[in-house]
Design a protein around this motif. Structure first.
Motif, PDB file in Angstrom:
ATOM      1  N   VAL A  99       0.664  -1.195  -0.118  1.00  0.00           N
ATOM      2  CA  VAL A  99      -0.150  -0.457  -0.296  1.00  0.00           C
ATOM      3  C   VAL A  99       0.913   1.187  -0.003  1.00  0.00           C
ATOM      4  CG1 VAL A  99      -1.587   1.045   1.214  1.00  0.00           C
ATOM      5  CG2 VAL A  99      -1.904  -1.064   1.018  1.00  0.00           C
ATOM      6  N   ILE A 100       1.683   1.195   0.266  1.00  0.00           N
ATOM      7  CA  ILE A 100       2.457   2.558   0.894  1.00  0.00           C
ATOM      8  C   ILE A 100       3.487   2.871  -0.226  1.00  0.00           C
ATOM      9  CG2 ILE A 100       4.728   1.497   1.754  1.00  0.00           C
ATOM     10  CD1 ILE A 100       3.589   4.853   3.082  1.00  0.00           C
ATOM     11  N   GLU A 101       3.741   2.032  -1.171  1.00  0.00           N
ATOM     12  CA  GLU A 101       4.757   1.636  -1.861  1.00  0.00           C
ATOM     13  C   GLU A 101       4.110   2.949  -3.585  1.00  0.00           C
ATOM     14  OE1 GLU A 101       6.218  -1.713  -0.305  1.00  0.00           O
ATOM     15  OE2 GLU A 101       4.474  -0.871  -0.853  1.00  0.00           O
ATOM     16  N   PRO A 102       3.048   2.629  -3.572  1.00  0.00           N
ATOM     17  CA  PRO A 102       1.980   4.283  -4.573  1.00  0.00           C
ATOM     18  C   PRO A 102       2.042   4.942  -3.690  1.00  0.00           C
ATOM     19  CG  PRO A 102       1.081   1.214  -4.338  1.00  0.00           C
ATOM     20  CD  PRO A 102       2.320   0.957  -3.590  1.00  0.00           C
ATOM     21  N   VAL A 103       1.947   4.839  -2.638  1.00  0.00           N
ATOM     22  CA  VAL A 103       1.660   6.218  -1.944  1.00  0.00           C
ATOM     23  C   VAL A 103       2.661   7.632  -2.082  1.00  0.00           C
ATOM     24  CG1 VAL A 103       1.077   8.143  -0.397  1.00  0.00           C
ATOM     25  CG2 VAL A 103       0.016   5.622  -0.817  1.00  0.00           C
ATOM     26  N   LEU A 104       3.577   6.507  -1.861  1.00  0.00           N
ATOM     27  CA  LEU A 104       5.347   7.233  -2.115  1.00  0.00           C
ATOM     28  C   LEU A 104       6.142   7.639  -3.130  1.00  0.00           C
ATOM     29  CD1 LEU A 104       6.690   5.105   0.672  1.00  0.00           C
ATOM     30  CD2 LEU A 104       6.081   7.636   0.763  1.00  0.00           C
ATOM     31  N   SER A 105       5.206   6.613  -4.554  1.00  0.00           N
ATOM     32  CA  SER A 105       5.803   7.136  -5.828  1.00  0.00           C
ATOM     33  C   SER A 105       4.542   8.151  -6.175  1.00  0.00           C
ATOM     34  CB  SER A 105       5.291   5.900  -6.186  1.00  0.00           C
ATOM     35  OG  SER A 105       5.444   6.177  -7.839  1.00  0.00           O
ATOM     36  N   ALA A 106       3.519   8.598  -5.429  1.00  0.00           N
ATOM     37  CA  ALA A 106       2.435   9.923  -6.254  1.00  0.00           C
ATOM     38  C   ALA A 106       2.996  11.044  -5.510  1.00  0.00           C
ATOM     39  CB  ALA A 106       1.630   8.980  -5.326  1.00  0.00           C
ATOM     40  N   LEU A 107       3.550  10.972  -4.235  1.00  0.00           N
ATOM     41  CA  LEU A 107       4.045  11.814  -3.078  1.00  0.00           C
ATOM     42  C   LEU A 107       5.365  12.186  -4.162  1.00  0.00           C
ATOM     43  CD1 LEU A 107       4.099  13.548  -1.352  1.00  0.00           C
ATOM     44  CD2 LEU A 107       5.212  11.680   0.464  1.00  0.00           C
ATOM     45  N   ARG A 108       6.012  11.571  -4.540  1.00  0.00           N
ATOM     46  CA  ARG A 108       7.559  11.770  -4.836  1.00  0.00           C
ATOM     47  C   ARG A 108       7.025  12.804  -6.529  1.00  0.00           C
ATOM     48  NH1 ARG A 108      11.670   7.597  -8.465  1.00  0.00           N
ATOM     49  NH2 ARG A 108      12.819   8.982  -9.164  1.00  0.00           N
ATOM     50  N   GLU A 109       5.918  12.519  -6.855  1.00  0.00           N
ATOM     51  CA  GLU A 109       5.525  13.135  -8.341  1.00  0.00           C
ATOM     52  C   GLU A 109       5.221  14.527  -7.695  1.00  0.00           C
ATOM     53  OE1 GLU A 109       2.839  10.684 -10.677  1.00  0.00           O
ATOM     54  OE2 GLU A 109       3.750   8.898 -11.046  1.00  0.00           O
ATOM     55  N   LYS A 110       4.791  14.354  -6.926  1.00  0.00           N
ATOM     56  CA  LYS A 110       4.272  16.242  -6.354  1.00  0.00           C
ATOM     57  C   LYS A 110       5.087  16.308  -5.898  1.00  0.00           C
ATOM     58  CE  LYS A 110      -0.574  15.381  -6.946  1.00  0.00           C
ATOM     59  NZ  LYS A 110      -1.093  15.404  -7.995  1.00  0.00           N
ATOM     60  N   ILE A 111       6.303  16.553  -5.303  1.00  0.00           N
ATOM     61  CA  ILE A 111       7.524  16.832  -4.680  1.00  0.00           C
ATOM     62  C   ILE A 111       8.484  17.735  -6.220  1.00  0.00           C
ATOM     63  CG2 ILE A 111       9.959  16.588  -3.763  1.00  0.00           C
ATOM     64  CD1 ILE A 111       8.446  14.638  -1.580  1.00  0.00           C
ATOM     65  N   ASP A 112       8.053  15.979  -7.010  1.00  0.00           N
ATOM     66  CA  ASP A 112       9.165  16.899  -7.900  1.00  0.00           C
ATOM     67  C   ASP A 112       8.281  18.394  -8.447  1.00  0.00           C
ATOM     68  OD1 ASP A 112      11.618  15.008  -7.741  1.00  0.00           O
ATOM     69  OD2 ASP A 112      10.309  13.562  -9.269  1.00  0.00           O
ATOM     70  N   LYS A 113       6.796  18.326  -8.516  1.00  0.00           N
ATOM     71  CA  LYS A 113       6.476  19.410  -9.063  1.00  0.00           C
ATOM     72  C   LYS A 113       6.636  20.428  -8.699  1.00  0.00           C
ATOM     73  CE  LYS A 113       2.415  16.599 -11.921  1.00  0.00           C
ATOM     74  NZ  LYS A 113       1.503  16.495 -12.124  1.00  0.00           N
ATOM     75  N   LYS A 114       6.599  20.598  -7.421  1.00  0.00           N
ATOM     76  CA  LYS A 114       6.267  21.289  -6.277  1.00  0.00           C
ATOM     77  C   LYS A 114       8.341  21.777  -6.684  1.00  0.00           C
ATOM     78  CE  LYS A 114       5.632  23.470  -2.804  1.00  0.00           C
ATOM     79  NZ  LYS A 114       4.168  25.202  -2.990  1.00  0.00           N
ATOM     80  N   LEU A 115       8.810  21.441  -6.818  1.00  0.00           N
ATOM     81  CA  LEU A 115      10.442  21.249  -6.971  1.00  0.00           C
ATOM     82  C   LEU A 115      10.869  22.290  -8.684  1.00  0.00           C
ATOM     83  CD1 LEU A 115      12.468  18.256  -5.545  1.00  0.00           C
ATOM     84  CD2 LEU A 115      12.348  20.768  -4.821  1.00  0.00           C
ATOM     85  N   GLU A 116      10.010  21.903  -9.047  1.00  0.00           N
ATOM     86  CA  GLU A 116      10.088  21.693 -10.631  1.00  0.00           C
ATOM     87  C   GLU A 116       9.396  23.975 -10.430  1.00  0.00           C
ATOM     88  OE1 GLU A 116       8.124  20.670 -13.876  1.00  0.00           O
ATOM     89  OE2 GLU A 116       9.058  19.162 -13.401  1.00  0.00           O
ATOM     90  N   HIS A 117       8.500  24.071  -9.812  1.00  0.00           N
ATOM     91  CA  HIS A 117       8.259  25.162  -9.701  1.00  0.00           C
ATOM     92  C   HIS A 117       8.889  26.384  -8.697  1.00  0.00           C
ATOM     93  CE1 HIS A 117       4.787  28.540  -8.821  1.00  0.00           C
ATOM     94  NE2 HIS A 117       4.659  28.435  -7.825  1.00  0.00           N
ATOM     95  N   THR A 118       9.709  25.847  -7.789  1.00  0.00           N
ATOM     96  CA  THR A 118      10.106  26.610  -6.585  1.00  0.00           C
ATOM     97  C   THR A 118      11.868  26.676  -7.210  1.00  0.00           C
ATOM     98  OG1 THR A 118      10.965  24.537  -5.279  1.00  0.00           O
ATOM     99  CG2 THR A 118       8.810  25.929  -4.845  1.00  0.00           C
TER     100      THR A 118
END
Length: 239
Positions: A99-118
């Motif tokens: 269960v946690i792996e897909p959640v962390l993978s999705a969180l990683r994508e959100k982090i990457d998008k935020k990093l791109e912006h910042t």
């Protein structure tokens, strides 16, 4: 988020997690992330101001684990345009396998998008090719590290004399205050790593000096014993 990751995606995720310094050793990812604390640490690593770690209490009780995840959803994930459903949170808290792996993978994508912006104002936009984003994640991080290394190198050259004189790196307050928080954190961690390595080098040098001293003492002892042996032999020949 409920999509099962294939083996290659899992290994890539584990490698990403391994690069992040966390407060507890990563032994069993399902149990390690069940209380939400390490998930908070992952976000804090990239966005220090986004997370107050003292709000997230390491726990064995289901109630406290649920509380941690609820707080993460409300205070942190919402700022990343990310949300974990109540049902999924319950499964994470119960350490349900897979269960946690897909959640962390999705969180990683959100982090990457935020990093791109910042980091748009700091790094060249050509590194963020959204047509093939996954392919370029590694190159983005490598470029970011190279950029930081160049900046750090320039600052270290300026302060080299004072560093050597005082034995400790001197922080350039103005330099840090003008820097993006994410890059500042990475640079400070690199500087701490340099300090740790310097201390290790000093300790090893002390050990080398001690060993050299011991070798010198043994050489002196061998010379002394050799002289005694030669004296003994000389007396034997006289008799």
């Amino acid at each position: 988020m409920d999509r099962e990751l294939n083996e290659e995606e899992l290994q890539d995720l584990y490698a990403w997690i391994d690069k992040i310094p966390l407060s507890r050793p990563k032994r069993h990812i399902t149990r390690d992330f069940s209380d939400g604390v390490m998930a908070a640490e992952v976000v804090k690593y990239f966005f220090p101001k986004l997370v107050d770690l003292h709000n997230y209490i390491p726990a064995n009780s289901t109630q406290q684990k649920l509380s941690n995840w609820k707080l993460l959803n409300r205070k942190v994930f919402s700022k990343l345009n990310f949300h974990i459903s109540e049902e999924t949170v319950k499964r994470i808290v119960l350490s349900t396998a897979g269960v946690i792996e897909p959640v962390l993978s999705a969180l990683r994508e959100k982090i990457d998008k935020k990093l791109e912006h910042t980091t748009d104002n700091i790094l060249d936009l050509e590194y963020y090719d959204t047509r093939d984003q996954e392919k370029h994640h590694t190159e983005i991080r490598q470029t970011e590290v190279k950029h930081l290394a160049q900046i750090a190198g320039e600052e270290m050259k300026k302060d080299e004399k004072s560093r050597l004189k005082n034995g400790k790196p001197q922080h350039t307050v103005q330099f840090y205050s003008d820097m993006d928080p994410t890059l500042r954190l990475i640079l400070q961690e690199k500087e701490q790593a340099v300090m740790a390595l310097q201390e290790t080098v000093e300790i090893l040098q002390m050990k080398v000096n001690r060993l050299e001293h011991l070798v010198h003492l043994k050489d002196m002892r061998i010379e002394d014993l050799t002289r005694h042996l030669e004296t003994y032999k000389a007396k034997g020949h006289k008799h």
